[in-house]
Design an enzyme around this catalytic site. Sequence first.
Site, PDB file in Angstrom:
ATOM      1  CE1 TYR A  25     -44.263   5.248 -31.676  1.00 13.73           C
ATOM      2  CE2 TYR A  25     -43.909   4.715 -29.368  1.00 13.73           C
ATOM      3  CZ  TYR A  25     -44.769   4.971 -30.413  1.00 13.73           C
ATOM      4  OH  TYR A  25     -46.126   4.957 -30.211  1.00 13.73           O
ATOM      5  N   GLY A  26     -39.048   8.287 -30.002  1.00 11.39           N
ATOM      6  CA  GLY A  26     -38.922   9.121 -28.814  1.00 11.39           C
ATOM      7  C   GLY A  26     -40.200   9.923 -28.618  1.00 11.39           C
ATOM      8  CD  GLN A  28     -42.143  16.229 -32.425  1.00 16.34           C
ATOM      9  OE1 GLN A  28     -43.257  16.242 -32.957  1.00 16.34           O
ATOM     10  NE2 GLN A  28     -41.778  17.121 -31.518  1.00 16.34           N
ATOM     11  CG  HIS A 108     -33.660  20.668 -36.245  1.00 18.34           C
ATOM     12  ND1 HIS A 108     -33.797  22.008 -36.526  1.00 18.34           N
ATOM     13  CD2 HIS A 108     -32.443  20.526 -35.648  1.00 18.34           C
ATOM     14  CE1 HIS A 108     -32.720  22.655 -36.089  1.00 18.34           C
ATOM     15  NE2 HIS A 108     -31.890  21.776 -35.572  1.00 18.34           N
ATOM     16  CD  GLU A 227     -39.009  36.097  -4.726  1.00 20.63           C
ATOM     17  OE1 GLU A 227     -39.367  36.708  -5.757  1.00 20.63           O
ATOM     18  OE2 GLU A 227     -39.793  35.839  -3.801  1.00 20.63           O
TER      19      GLU A 227
END
Length: 329
Positions: A25-26, A28, A108, A227
């Site tokens: 339950y992270g 994602q 994945h 920059e």
Amino acid sequence: MAKIYYEKDASYDSIQDKIIAIIGYGIQGRGQALNLRDSGLNVIVSELEDTENYAKAVEDGFKPLDAKKAAKKADIIQILTQDHVQAMLYKKAIKRNLTAGKSLVFSHGFNIHFGQIIPPADVDVFMVAPKGPGALVRSQYEEGKGVPCLVAIHQDATGNALKTALAYAKGIGGARAGVIETTFKEETETDLFGEQAVLCGGVSELVKAGFDTLVEAGYQPEIAYFECLHELKLITDLIYSTGIQGMRKRVSDTAEYGDLSRGKRVISDKTRKVMKKMLTEVQSGKFAKEWIRENKKGRPNFTQWRKEADEHQIERVGSQLRDMMPWMK
């Protein structure tokens, strides 16, 4: 031309009566679990007790189970822990509970493609991979939109793997934006290469090299930070929304001329040769073996490199400057 599916191509019929387990339950995992539940599907979650993610799952109205119980109870098992944990988790908690006809899902392809997880032949194995972080998957869904997804079928034991995958993609909102057909091989290799050569490795080293060049030349580190790092968001946002040429049309002519006349000095033929070598290392499995070995040894190089990166001057300067801009937090 890639095959793209939309909501009209997907139906909940194939998963309406099934239990979907989200293992991990992270960010994602949370996004996918909440979206699936809000789509009217039966979702359970698994997370380690006494962790922030466990507490968050409880706060969100779930009753987290351990991975073994979740895998045994579920018909569709989505593994959303980190890559280096998945193989061990599979062997300890999921393998024995992966009975015939069930579906094993990934976002994945690393562990399937590189043979770290080898499922039995009588289960469906597919991938639904949102092309965005879990928080975006959730917020877009809540706005009635969606994050594009990739779909890949590794194993079609039931003959319904694609129907189930598209239903799952619809459940998390991906079919609203489009679900692009791919393979575990293509997703894994392009994802790893993109992270290493461009999105993470390439960009971070380019930023630090520019920062170091200016500071070593005697310019103030605060100016160098603005920059070479701070203004990067402006450029990436423009590229994200309008493409590279769209970005060029929206910056000054001076900036565009500098881009067109100098960019190839930085990303030279030598750089492109290095990129091709990096891609070969991904394709051959050399990088995967190296990463797996690094984890087995307790991450000595990873830990050292992370420490060195934390100590770079750009991090100290950036922290101070970001404190001056509380609206960014």
